[in-house]
Design a protein around this motif. Structure first.
Motif, PDB file in Angstrom:
ATOM      1  N   LEU A  80     -12.795   5.088  -0.559  1.00  0.00           N
ATOM      2  CA  LEU A  80     -12.971   3.818  -0.029  1.00  0.00           C
ATOM      3  C   LEU A  80     -13.401   4.406   1.563  1.00  0.00           C
ATOM      4  O   LEU A  80     -12.710   4.787   2.181  1.00  0.00           O
ATOM      5  N   GLN A  81     -14.751   4.282   1.627  1.00  0.00           N
ATOM      6  CA  GLN A  81     -15.519   4.598   2.744  1.00  0.00           C
ATOM      7  C   GLN A  81     -15.443   3.319   3.610  1.00  0.00           C
ATOM      8  O   GLN A  81     -16.062   2.176   3.356  1.00  0.00           O
ATOM      9  N   MET A  82     -14.949   3.276   4.717  1.00  0.00           N
ATOM     10  CA  MET A  82     -14.861   2.072   5.673  1.00  0.00           C
ATOM     11  C   MET A  82     -15.624   2.300   7.058  1.00  0.00           C
ATOM     12  O   MET A  82     -15.086   3.284   7.544  1.00  0.00           O
ATOM     13  N   ASN A  83     -16.607   1.515   7.088  1.00  0.00           N
ATOM     14  CA  ASN A  83     -17.392   1.602   8.319  1.00  0.00           C
ATOM     15  C   ASN A  83     -17.352   0.350   9.442  1.00  0.00           C
ATOM     16  O   ASN A  83     -16.674  -0.599   8.731  1.00  0.00           O
ATOM     17  N   SER A  84     -17.479   0.445  10.477  1.00  0.00           N
ATOM     18  CA  SER A  84     -17.779  -0.621  11.370  1.00  0.00           C
ATOM     19  C   SER A  84     -16.250  -1.274  11.262  1.00  0.00           C
ATOM     20  O   SER A  84     -16.237  -2.658  11.329  1.00  0.00           O
ATOM     21  N   LEU A  85     -15.399  -0.559  11.322  1.00  0.00           N
ATOM     22  CA  LEU A  85     -13.822  -0.952  11.250  1.00  0.00           C
ATOM     23  C   LEU A  85     -13.654  -2.052  12.504  1.00  0.00           C
ATOM     24  O   LEU A  85     -14.157  -1.768  13.765  1.00  0.00           O
ATOM     25  N   LYS A  86     -12.822  -3.040  12.240  1.00  0.00           N
ATOM     26  CA  LYS A  86     -12.290  -3.938  13.262  1.00  0.00           C
ATOM     27  C   LYS A  86     -10.918  -3.868  13.329  1.00  0.00           C
ATOM     28  O   LYS A  86     -10.143  -3.614  12.369  1.00  0.00           O
ATOM     29  N   PRO A  87     -10.318  -4.463  14.307  1.00  0.00           N
ATOM     30  CA  PRO A  87      -8.824  -4.585  14.643  1.00  0.00           C
ATOM     31  C   PRO A  87      -8.159  -5.401  13.291  1.00  0.00           C
ATOM     32  O   PRO A  87      -7.277  -5.082  12.881  1.00  0.00           O
ATOM     33  N   GLU A  88      -8.980  -6.338  12.816  1.00  0.00           N
ATOM     34  CA  GLU A  88      -8.398  -7.330  11.861  1.00  0.00           C
ATOM     35  C   GLU A  88      -8.273  -6.358  10.389  1.00  0.00           C
ATOM     36  O   GLU A  88      -7.886  -6.942   9.497  1.00  0.00           O
ATOM     37  N   ASP A  89      -8.993  -5.162  10.288  1.00  0.00           N
ATOM     38  CA  ASP A  89      -8.838  -4.496   9.134  1.00  0.00           C
ATOM     39  C   ASP A  89      -7.433  -3.487   9.275  1.00  0.00           C
ATOM     40  O   ASP A  89      -7.210  -2.886   8.177  1.00  0.00           O
ATOM     41  N   THR A  90      -6.655  -3.529  10.283  1.00  0.00           N
ATOM     42  CA  THR A  90      -5.527  -2.854  10.541  1.00  0.00           C
ATOM     43  C   THR A  90      -4.481  -3.307   9.353  1.00  0.00           C
ATOM     44  O   THR A  90      -4.243  -4.545   9.256  1.00  0.00           O
ATOM     45  N   ALA A  91      -3.879  -2.522   8.438  1.00  0.00           N
ATOM     46  CA  ALA A  91      -3.059  -2.946   7.430  1.00  0.00           C
ATOM     47  C   ALA A  91      -2.508  -1.664   6.713  1.00  0.00           C
ATOM     48  O   ALA A  91      -3.260  -0.528   6.854  1.00  0.00           O
ATOM     49  N   MET A  92      -1.663  -1.884   5.722  1.00  0.00           N
ATOM     50  CA  MET A  92      -1.570  -0.946   4.727  1.00  0.00           C
ATOM     51  C   MET A  92      -2.205  -0.946   3.624  1.00  0.00           C
ATOM     52  O   MET A  92      -2.542  -1.856   3.181  1.00  0.00           O
ATOM     53  N   TYR A  93      -2.979   0.264   3.219  1.00  0.00           N
ATOM     54  CA  TYR A  93      -4.108   0.214   2.138  1.00  0.00           C
ATOM     55  C   TYR A  93      -3.408   0.958   0.970  1.00  0.00           C
ATOM     56  O   TYR A  93      -2.898   1.999   1.075  1.00  0.00           O
ATOM     57  N   TYR A  94      -3.555   0.177  -0.218  1.00  0.00           N
ATOM     58  CA  TYR A  94      -3.166   0.716  -1.484  1.00  0.00           C
ATOM     59  C   TYR A  94      -4.138   0.923  -2.628  1.00  0.00           C
ATOM     60  O   TYR A  94      -5.036   0.062  -2.753  1.00  0.00           O
ATOM     61  N   CYS A  95      -4.093   1.716  -3.410  1.00  0.00           N
ATOM     62  CA  CYS A  95      -4.852   1.897  -4.290  1.00  0.00           C
ATOM     63  C   CYS A  95      -4.130   1.377  -5.613  1.00  0.00           C
ATOM     64  O   CYS A  95      -2.895   1.508  -5.801  1.00  0.00           O
ATOM     65  N   ALA A  96      -4.984   1.118  -6.619  1.00  0.00           N
ATOM     66  CA  ALA A  96      -4.142   0.320  -8.005  1.00  0.00           C
ATOM     67  C   ALA A  96      -5.182   0.591  -9.024  1.00  0.00           C
ATOM     68  O   ALA A  96      -6.207   0.746  -8.832  1.00  0.00           O
ATOM     69  N   SER A  97      -4.412   0.523 -10.050  1.00  0.00           N
ATOM     70  CA  SER A  97      -5.147   0.602 -11.216  1.00  0.00           C
ATOM     71  C   SER A  97      -4.877  -0.569 -12.545  1.00  0.00           C
ATOM     72  O   SER A  97      -3.819  -0.774 -12.585  1.00  0.00           O
ATOM     73  N   THR A  98      -5.818  -0.632 -13.394  1.00  0.00           N
ATOM     74  CA  THR A  98      -5.595  -1.566 -14.619  1.00  0.00           C
ATOM     75  C   THR A  98      -6.394  -1.329 -15.619  1.00  0.00           C
ATOM     76  O   THR A  98      -7.611  -0.773 -15.504  1.00  0.00           O
ATOM     77  N   TYR A  99      -5.962  -1.810 -16.890  1.00  0.00           N
ATOM     78  CA  TYR A  99      -6.652  -1.444 -18.108  1.00  0.00           C
ATOM     79  C   TYR A  99      -7.381  -2.746 -18.325  1.00  0.00           C
ATOM     80  O   TYR A  99      -8.391  -2.689 -19.440  1.00  0.00           O
ATOM     81  N   GLY A 100      -7.380  -3.825 -17.615  1.00  0.00           N
ATOM     82  CA  GLY A 100      -8.108  -4.982 -17.928  1.00  0.00           C
ATOM     83  C   GLY A 100      -9.620  -5.117 -17.237  1.00  0.00           C
ATOM     84  O   GLY A 100     -10.018  -3.969 -16.709  1.00  0.00           O
ATOM     85  N   LEU A 101      -9.926  -6.241 -17.154  1.00  0.00           N
ATOM     86  CA  LEU A 101     -11.421  -6.720 -16.549  1.00  0.00           C
ATOM     87  C   LEU A 101     -11.241  -6.134 -15.219  1.00  0.00           C
ATOM     88  O   LEU A 101     -10.348  -6.555 -14.366  1.00  0.00           O
ATOM     89  N   MET A 102     -12.438  -5.770 -14.435  1.00  0.00           N
ATOM     90  CA  MET A 102     -12.528  -5.444 -12.987  1.00  0.00           C
ATOM     91  C   MET A 102     -12.285  -6.931 -12.407  1.00  0.00           C
ATOM     92  O   MET A 102     -12.786  -8.250 -12.777  1.00  0.00           O
ATOM     93  N   THR A 103     -11.367  -7.031 -11.358  1.00  0.00           N
ATOM     94  CA  THR A 103     -10.733  -8.041 -10.676  1.00  0.00           C
ATOM     95  C   THR A 103     -10.236  -7.551  -9.175  1.00  0.00           C
ATOM     96  O   THR A 103      -9.988  -6.407  -8.891  1.00  0.00           O
TER      97      THR A 103
END
Length: 122
Positions: A80-103
């Motif tokens: 995940l390339q994150m540019n032009s970051l803002k203070p409201e982007d502050t968070a814990m970031y997680y990756c996840a996976s699923t075998y279903g449709l993109m969502t």
């Protein structure tokens, strides 16, 4: 055993950039949809980007045009390339996976990493 391990978080000033990495193992990586989510205390987990097995991607409006999701199938790695970051982007970031449709719906994802913290100062 499915395993997702995020890295690349940190502290950055507003307007800066970070690249998050998610190393995947334990399942047929090419057959899944993978996504990035973020969460702040007291709020629900927000889906911000997802990428399908064929490389099609989708984004939440809050990050569209600033963040880019990509993957390297040979390395079983999600980015995940994150540019032009803002203070409201502050968070814990997680990756996840699923075998279903993109969502971007968190409840439809089966496997989760432990998260990496991103802090953006003004």
């Amino acid at each position: 055993q499915v395993q997702l391990v995020e890295s690349g978080g940190g502290s950055v000033q507003a307007g800066g950039s970070l690249r998050l990495t998610c190393q995947a193992s334990g399942y047929p990586y090419r057959s899944v949809c993978m996504g990035w989510f973020r969460q702040t205390p007291g709020k629900e987990r927000e889906g911000i980007a997802a990428i399908d097995s064929d490389g099609t991607s989708m984004y939440a409006d809050s990050v569209k045009g600033r963040f880019t999701i990509s993957k390297d199938n040979a390395k079983n790695t999600l980015y995940l390339q994150m540019n032009s970051l803002k203070p409201e982007d502050t968070a814990m970031y997680y990756c996840a996976s699923t075998y279903g449709l993109m969502t971007l719906q968190a409840e439809l994802f089966c496997y989760w990493g432990q998260g990496t913290q991103v802090t953006v100062s003004s």
